[in-house]
Design a protein around this motif. Structure first.
Motif, PDB file in Angstrom:
ATOM      1  N   ARG A  56       0.800  -1.188   0.067  1.00 13.20           N
ATOM      2  CA  ARG A  56       0.012  -0.001   0.022  1.00 13.20           C
ATOM      3  C   ARG A  56       0.745   1.325  -0.090  1.00 13.20           C
ATOM      4  N   PHE A  57       2.067   1.192   0.220  1.00 15.83           N
ATOM      5  CA  PHE A  57       2.800   2.287   0.382  1.00 15.83           C
ATOM      6  C   PHE A  57       2.665   3.402  -0.793  1.00 15.83           C
ATOM      7  N   ARG A  58       2.500   2.720  -2.052  1.00 15.99           N
ATOM      8  CA  ARG A  58       2.435   3.751  -3.254  1.00 15.99           C
ATOM      9  C   ARG A  58       1.159   4.376  -3.230  1.00 15.99           C
ATOM     10  N   LEU A  59       0.316   3.854  -2.500  1.00 14.85           N
ATOM     11  CA  LEU A  59      -1.075   4.760  -2.673  1.00 14.85           C
ATOM     12  C   LEU A  59      -1.186   6.228  -2.104  1.00 14.85           C
ATOM     13  N   ARG A  60      -1.582   7.048  -2.641  1.00 12.39           N
ATOM     14  CA  ARG A  60      -1.832   8.506  -2.110  1.00 12.39           C
ATOM     15  C   ARG A  60      -3.290   8.621  -1.397  1.00 12.39           C
ATOM     16  N   THR A  61      -3.405   8.715  -0.273  1.00  8.91           N
ATOM     17  CA  THR A  61      -4.494   8.756   0.423  1.00  8.91           C
ATOM     18  C   THR A  61      -4.767   9.737   1.258  1.00  8.91           C
ATOM     19  N   GLU A  62      -6.065  10.067   1.510  1.00  7.96           N
ATOM     20  CA  GLU A  62      -6.378  11.077   2.840  1.00  7.96           C
ATOM     21  C   GLU A  62      -7.481  10.385   3.493  1.00  7.96           C
ATOM     22  N   ALA A  63      -7.614  10.991   4.685  1.00  5.84           N
ATOM     23  CA  ALA A  63      -8.487  10.501   5.859  1.00  5.84           C
ATOM     24  C   ALA A  63      -9.762  10.845   5.175  1.00  5.84           C
ATOM     25  N   ALA A  64     -10.953   9.663   5.511  1.00  2.00           N
ATOM     26  CA  ALA A  64     -12.295   9.908   5.202  1.00  2.00           C
ATOM     27  C   ALA A  64     -13.162   9.736   6.297  1.00  2.00           C
ATOM     28  N   GLY A  65     -12.491   9.676   7.298  1.00  2.00           N
ATOM     29  CA  GLY A  65     -13.520   9.785   8.643  1.00  2.00           C
ATOM     30  C   GLY A  65     -13.497   8.465   9.446  1.00  2.00           C
ATOM     31  N   THR A  66     -14.381   8.368  10.423  1.00  6.20           N
ATOM     32  CA  THR A  66     -14.393   7.056  11.047  1.00  6.20           C
ATOM     33  C   THR A  66     -15.815   6.520  11.139  1.00  6.20           C
ATOM     34  N   VAL A  67     -15.853   5.113  11.381  1.00  6.76           N
ATOM     35  CA  VAL A  67     -17.228   4.483  11.245  1.00  6.76           C
ATOM     36  C   VAL A  67     -17.197   3.754  12.592  1.00  6.76           C
ATOM     37  N   HIS A  68     -18.405   3.925  13.472  1.00 10.10           N
ATOM     38  CA  HIS A  68     -18.534   3.398  14.673  1.00 10.10           C
ATOM     39  C   HIS A  68     -19.558   2.239  14.611  1.00 10.10           C
ATOM     40  N   LEU A  69     -19.337   1.055  14.788  1.00 10.29           N
ATOM     41  CA  LEU A  69     -20.208  -0.062  14.860  1.00 10.29           C
ATOM     42  C   LEU A  69     -20.357  -0.783  16.042  1.00 10.29           C
ATOM     43  N   GLN A  70     -21.560  -1.280  16.449  1.00  9.10           N
ATOM     44  CA  GLN A  70     -21.735  -2.245  17.263  1.00  9.10           C
ATOM     45  C   GLN A  70     -22.082  -3.475  16.496  1.00  9.10           C
ATOM     46  N   LEU A  71     -21.281  -4.522  16.894  1.00 10.43           N
ATOM     47  CA  LEU A  71     -21.164  -5.789  16.353  1.00 10.43           C
ATOM     48  C   LEU A  71     -21.644  -6.961  17.230  1.00 10.43           C
ATOM     49  N   GLY A  72     -22.716  -7.830  16.932  1.00  6.66           N
ATOM     50  CA  GLY A  72     -23.092  -8.796  17.568  1.00  6.66           C
ATOM     51  C   GLY A  72     -22.422 -10.023  17.066  1.00  6.66           C
ATOM     52  N   VAL A  73     -21.611 -10.771  17.875  1.00  9.67           N
ATOM     53  CA  VAL A  73     -20.971 -12.085  17.289  1.00  9.67           C
ATOM     54  C   VAL A  73     -21.836 -13.205  17.980  1.00  9.67           C
ATOM     55  N   VAL A  74     -22.282 -14.254  17.204  1.00  8.45           N
ATOM     56  CA  VAL A  74     -22.673 -15.609  17.393  1.00  8.45           C
ATOM     57  C   VAL A  74     -21.708 -16.527  16.773  1.00  8.45           C
ATOM     58  N   LEU A  75     -21.227 -17.525  17.659  1.00  3.52           N
ATOM     59  CA  LEU A  75     -20.344 -18.397  17.532  1.00  3.52           C
ATOM     60  C   LEU A  75     -21.234 -19.704  17.411  1.00  3.52           C
ATOM     61  N   ARG A  76     -21.179 -20.496  16.238  1.00  5.56           N
ATOM     62  CA  ARG A  76     -21.829 -21.588  15.785  1.00  5.56           C
ATOM     63  C   ARG A  76     -20.857 -22.523  15.190  1.00  5.56           C
ATOM     64  N   HIS A  77     -20.641 -23.678  15.598  1.00  5.40           N
ATOM     65  CA  HIS A  77     -19.635 -24.470  14.840  1.00  5.40           C
ATOM     66  C   HIS A  77     -18.309 -24.064  14.505  1.00  5.40           C
ATOM     67  N   PHE A  78     -17.834 -22.972  15.222  1.00  2.48           N
ATOM     68  CA  PHE A  78     -16.458 -22.522  15.053  1.00  2.48           C
ATOM     69  C   PHE A  78     -15.135 -23.722  15.559  1.00  2.48           C
ATOM     70  N   GLY A  79     -15.812 -24.251  16.140  1.00  3.98           N
ATOM     71  CA  GLY A  79     -14.833 -25.293  16.443  1.00  3.98           C
ATOM     72  C   GLY A  79     -14.308 -26.523  15.665  1.00  3.98           C
ATOM     73  N   ARG A  80     -15.266 -26.627  14.597  1.00  3.52           N
ATOM     74  CA  ARG A  80     -15.037 -27.444  13.434  1.00  3.52           C
ATOM     75  C   ARG A  80     -13.850 -26.835  12.492  1.00  3.52           C
ATOM     76  N   TYR A  81     -13.809 -25.589  12.814  1.00  4.26           N
ATOM     77  CA  TYR A  81     -12.785 -24.691  11.722  1.00  4.26           C
ATOM     78  C   TYR A  81     -11.618 -24.368  12.428  1.00  4.26           C
ATOM     79  N   GLY A  82     -11.528 -24.803  13.981  1.00  2.83           N
ATOM     80  CA  GLY A  82     -10.144 -24.441  14.566  1.00  2.83           C
ATOM     81  C   GLY A  82     -10.214 -23.091  15.248  1.00  2.83           C
ATOM     82  N   VAL A  83     -11.432 -22.507  15.398  1.00  7.90           N
ATOM     83  CA  VAL A  83     -11.365 -21.278  16.023  1.00  7.90           C
ATOM     84  C   VAL A  83     -11.935 -21.644  17.503  1.00  7.90           C
ATOM     85  N   ARG A  84     -11.151 -21.114  18.599  1.00  6.53           N
ATOM     86  CA  ARG A  84     -11.383 -21.232  19.983  1.00  6.53           C
ATOM     87  C   ARG A  84     -12.170 -19.928  20.536  1.00  6.53           C
ATOM     88  N   SER A  85     -12.852 -19.931  21.448  1.00  7.32           N
ATOM     89  CA  SER A  85     -13.529 -18.950  21.871  1.00  7.32           C
ATOM     90  C   SER A  85     -12.926 -18.786  23.502  1.00  7.32           C
TER      91      SER A  85
END
Length: 85
Positions: A56-85
């Motif tokens: 990304r170092f070649r990209l010329r960018t500027e700030a565009a603000g921030t986004v605030h999120l409230q994210l609800g996470v539900v874990l189902r069958h994650f153990g099958r894929y190696g994700v530990r909670s």
């Protein structure tokens, strides 16, 4: 309009996230058009924004603000894929 990146939590529950966004910096004409008409320069390949910092170092960018999120996470069958909670 902009691009952003934030890590998603791997634990169940409600999580407040803040995602800092950026956009490609164009010419002064593109900036003027974005201000009065809308739109603006875009990445040819959005996956370029997800590349490592070394790519990304070649990209010329500027700030565009921030986004605030409230994210609800539900874990189902994650153990099958190696994700530990």
């Amino acid at each position: 309009v902009g691009y952003g990146f934030c890590h998603l939590p791997a634990t169940p529950g409600w999580h407040p996230l803040t995602c800092v966004t950026w956009r490609p910096r164009g010419t002064w004409r593109e900036g003027l058009r974005r201000r009065w008409v809308g739109g603006g320069p875009r990445l040819r390949s959005p996956s370029a924004g997800a590349a490592g910092a070394g790519e990304r170092f070649r990209l010329r960018t500027e700030a565009a603000g921030t986004v605030h999120l409230q994210l609800g996470v539900v874990l189902r069958h994650f153990g099958r894929y190696g994700v530990r909670s």
